[in-house]
Design a protein around this motif. Structure first.
Motif, PDB file in Angstrom:
ATOM      1  N   ARG A  17       7.858  -1.786  10.297  1.00 51.13           N
ATOM      2  CA  ARG A  17       7.656  -1.828   8.841  1.00 51.13           C
ATOM      3  C   ARG A  17       6.741  -2.979   8.445  1.00 51.13           C
ATOM      4  N   PHE A  18       6.779  -4.077   9.188  1.00 48.49           N
ATOM      5  CA  PHE A  18       5.892  -5.203   8.907  1.00 48.49           C
ATOM      6  C   PHE A  18       4.459  -4.882   9.318  1.00 48.49           C
ATOM      7  N   ILE A  19       4.310  -4.160  10.422  1.00 50.87           N
ATOM      8  CA  ILE A  19       2.975  -3.747  10.854  1.00 50.87           C
ATOM      9  C   ILE A  19       2.369  -2.806   9.819  1.00 50.87           C
ATOM     10  N   VAL A  20       3.176  -1.892   9.290  1.00 49.18           N
ATOM     11  CA  VAL A  20       2.696  -0.997   8.232  1.00 49.18           C
ATOM     12  C   VAL A  20       2.251  -1.814   7.017  1.00 49.18           C
ATOM     13  N   GLU A  21       3.026  -2.825   6.646  1.00 44.04           N
ATOM     14  CA  GLU A  21       2.646  -3.691   5.516  1.00 44.04           C
ATOM     15  C   GLU A  21       1.327  -4.410   5.804  1.00 44.04           C
ATOM     16  N   LEU A  22       1.162  -4.921   7.019  1.00 46.17           N
ATOM     17  CA  LEU A  22      -0.086  -5.582   7.382  1.00 46.17           C
ATOM     18  C   LEU A  22      -1.244  -4.594   7.357  1.00 46.17           C
ATOM     19  N   SER A  23      -0.994  -3.382   7.820  1.00 47.79           N
ATOM     20  CA  SER A  23      -2.030  -2.352   7.810  1.00 47.79           C
ATOM     21  C   SER A  23      -2.465  -2.024   6.383  1.00 47.79           C
ATOM     22  N   ARG A  24      -1.513  -1.964   5.484  1.00 49.71           N
ATOM     23  CA  ARG A  24      -1.841  -1.717   4.066  1.00 49.71           C
ATOM     24  C   ARG A  24      -2.603  -2.897   3.463  1.00 49.71           C
ATOM     25  N   GLU A  25      -2.208  -4.105   3.847  1.00 50.95           N
ATOM     26  CA  GLU A  25      -2.921  -5.307   3.391  1.00 50.95           C
ATOM     27  C   GLU A  25      -4.382  -5.240   3.837  1.00 50.95           C
ATOM     28  N   TRP A  26      -4.571  -4.867   5.101  1.00 60.65           N
ATOM     29  CA  TRP A  26      -5.922  -4.716   5.657  1.00 60.65           C
ATOM     30  C   TRP A  26      -6.713  -3.682   4.854  1.00 60.65           C
ATOM     31  N   GLU A  27      -6.089  -2.536   4.567  1.00 63.74           N
ATOM     32  CA  GLU A  27      -6.783  -1.491   3.819  1.00 63.74           C
ATOM     33  C   GLU A  27      -7.176  -1.991   2.421  1.00 63.74           C
ATOM     34  N   CYS A  28      -6.294  -2.718   1.761  1.00 65.80           N
ATOM     35  CA  CYS A  28      -6.574  -3.241   0.413  1.00 65.80           C
ATOM     36  C   CYS A  28      -7.726  -4.237   0.404  1.00 65.80           C
ATOM     37  N   GLU A  29      -7.965  -4.905   1.526  1.00 67.80           N
ATOM     38  CA  GLU A  29      -9.090  -5.828   1.603  1.00 67.80           C
ATOM     39  C   GLU A  29     -10.427  -5.105   1.479  1.00 67.80           C
ATOM     40  N   GLY A  30     -10.446  -3.820   1.817  1.00 62.31           N
ATOM     41  CA  GLY A  30     -11.696  -3.062   1.759  1.00 62.31           C
ATOM     42  C   GLY A  30     -12.730  -3.544   2.758  1.00 62.31           C
ATOM     43  N   SER A  31     -12.260  -4.070   3.870  1.00 67.81           N
ATOM     44  CA  SER A  31     -13.171  -4.670   4.840  1.00 67.81           C
ATOM     45  C   SER A  31     -13.793  -3.679   5.815  1.00 67.81           C
ATOM     46  N   THR A  32     -13.335  -2.432   5.796  1.00 63.17           N
ATOM     47  CA  THR A  32     -13.911  -1.440   6.694  1.00 63.17           C
ATOM     48  C   THR A  32     -14.374  -0.214   5.928  1.00 63.17           C
ATOM     49  N   ILE A  33     -15.149   0.585   6.610  1.00 58.67           N
ATOM     50  CA  ILE A  33     -15.684   1.811   6.040  1.00 58.67           C
ATOM     51  C   ILE A  33     -15.009   2.996   6.727  1.00 58.67           C
ATOM     52  N   GLY A  34     -14.395   3.862   5.939  1.00 61.05           N
ATOM     53  CA  GLY A  34     -13.859   5.107   6.474  1.00 61.05           C
ATOM     54  C   GLY A  34     -12.568   4.996   7.252  1.00 61.05           C
ATOM     55  N   GLU A  35     -11.867   3.892   7.171  1.00 61.81           N
ATOM     56  CA  GLU A  35     -10.606   3.707   7.879  1.00 61.81           C
ATOM     57  C   GLU A  35      -9.481   3.546   6.867  1.00 61.81           C
ATOM     58  N   ALA A  36      -8.285   3.962   7.237  1.00 62.20           N
ATOM     59  CA  ALA A  36      -7.143   3.872   6.320  1.00 62.20           C
ATOM     60  C   ALA A  36      -5.933   3.306   7.055  1.00 62.20           C
ATOM     61  N   ALA A  37      -5.013   2.773   6.281  1.00 66.57           N
ATOM     62  CA  ALA A  37      -3.790   2.197   6.839  1.00 66.57           C
ATOM     63  C   ALA A  37      -2.967   3.263   7.550  1.00 66.57           C
ATOM     64  N   GLY A  38      -2.287   2.849   8.614  1.00 68.70           N
ATOM     65  CA  GLY A  38      -1.395   3.734   9.327  1.00 68.70           C
ATOM     66  C   GLY A  38      -0.015   3.755   8.686  1.00 68.70           C
ATOM     67  N   GLU A  39       0.725   4.791   8.975  1.00 68.40           N
ATOM     68  CA  GLU A  39       2.090   4.929   8.450  1.00 68.40           C
ATOM     69  C   GLU A  39       3.099   4.676   9.575  1.00 68.40           C
ATOM     70  N   THR A  40       4.360   4.665   9.224  1.00 60.71           N
ATOM     71  CA  THR A  40       5.431   4.326  10.154  1.00 60.71           C
ATOM     72  C   THR A  40       5.362   5.144  11.442  1.00 60.71           C
ATOM     73  N   GLY A  41       5.248   6.451  11.340  1.00 56.77           N
ATOM     74  CA  GLY A  41       5.215   7.304  12.533  1.00 56.77           C
ATOM     75  C   GLY A  41       4.070   6.962  13.469  1.00 56.77           C
ATOM     76  N   HIS A  42       2.944   6.626  12.887  1.00 54.06           N
ATOM     77  CA  HIS A  42       1.761   6.243  13.670  1.00 54.06           C
ATOM     78  C   HIS A  42       2.079   5.041  14.561  1.00 54.06           C
ATOM     79  N   TYR A  43       2.709   4.016  13.984  1.00 51.85           N
ATOM     80  CA  TYR A  43       2.996   2.801  14.746  1.00 51.85           C
ATOM     81  C   TYR A  43       4.197   2.953  15.666  1.00 51.85           C
ATOM     82  N   LEU A  44       5.146   3.795  15.304  1.00 51.08           N
ATOM     83  CA  LEU A  44       6.261   4.056  16.225  1.00 51.08           C
ATOM     84  C   LEU A  44       5.742   4.652  17.528  1.00 51.08           C
ATOM     85  N   GLN A  45       4.724   5.518  17.445  1.00 46.51           N
ATOM     86  CA  GLN A  45       4.133   6.106  18.650  1.00 46.51           C
ATOM     87  C   GLN A  45       3.409   5.066  19.489  1.00 46.51           C
TER      88      GLN A  45
END
Length: 160
Positions: A17-45
């Protein structure tokens, strides 16, 4: 210890859940093109592959790295050799340039060494490609290709 002291370890289910939060933080920064935050299932895998998490002395999550083993068909890598593909590497803004990203890569290298993998590979869609490239070069990576795009919808064409 300095205020930037931190630890890096393998991620566990409780960290997702913390990794998901960090991933969302990263997405909100707008520092990349065409990439989006991962969700819980993505990181569980990712937990049964390579997923590292960095924490400060108060056990606050400050960064993470995910990677997978692959056998890509890259001209630069001997055919049939396995690589460790760094899929995501993120460090919160407060801890950038403090060694967290480098330590995440050091531990990814250690994983590769333990699994007889001789190559690391990363792709970046960073808007600040010079900074990203500088970081990876400082950590032993070499650029071997180049990709660029032109958005023709926003370019004025001067044709006679």
């Amino acid at each position: 210890m300095s205020e930037n002291a931190f630890t890096v370890r393998a991620a566990h289910t409780r960290d997702v859940r913390f990794i998901v939060e960090l991933s969302r933080e990263w997405e909100c920064e707008g520092s990349t093109i065409g990439e989006a935050a991962g969700e819980t299932g993505h990181y569980l895998q990712k937990l049964d592959k390579l997923c590292l998490v960095a924490g400060d002395l108060k056990d606050q999550h400050i960064g993470y790295l995910t990677a997978v083993r692959a056998r890509p068909d890259y001209a630069i890598i001997a055919q049939g050799h396995e690589v460790l593909e760094i899929e995501e590497l993120y460090v919160t803004s407060r801890y950038r340039s403090s060694g967290v990203g480098t330590e995440l890569l050091i531990q990814a290298r250690q994983y590769a060494h333990e699994h007889d993998i001789h190559y690391l590979h990363v792709f970046s869609a960073s808007r600040d490609i010079k900074r990203a490239l500088s970081f990876y070069e400082k950590n032993g990576f070499a650029a071997w290709g180049f990709q660029a795009y032109a958005d023709l919808r926003h370019q004025i064409q001067n044709r006679d």
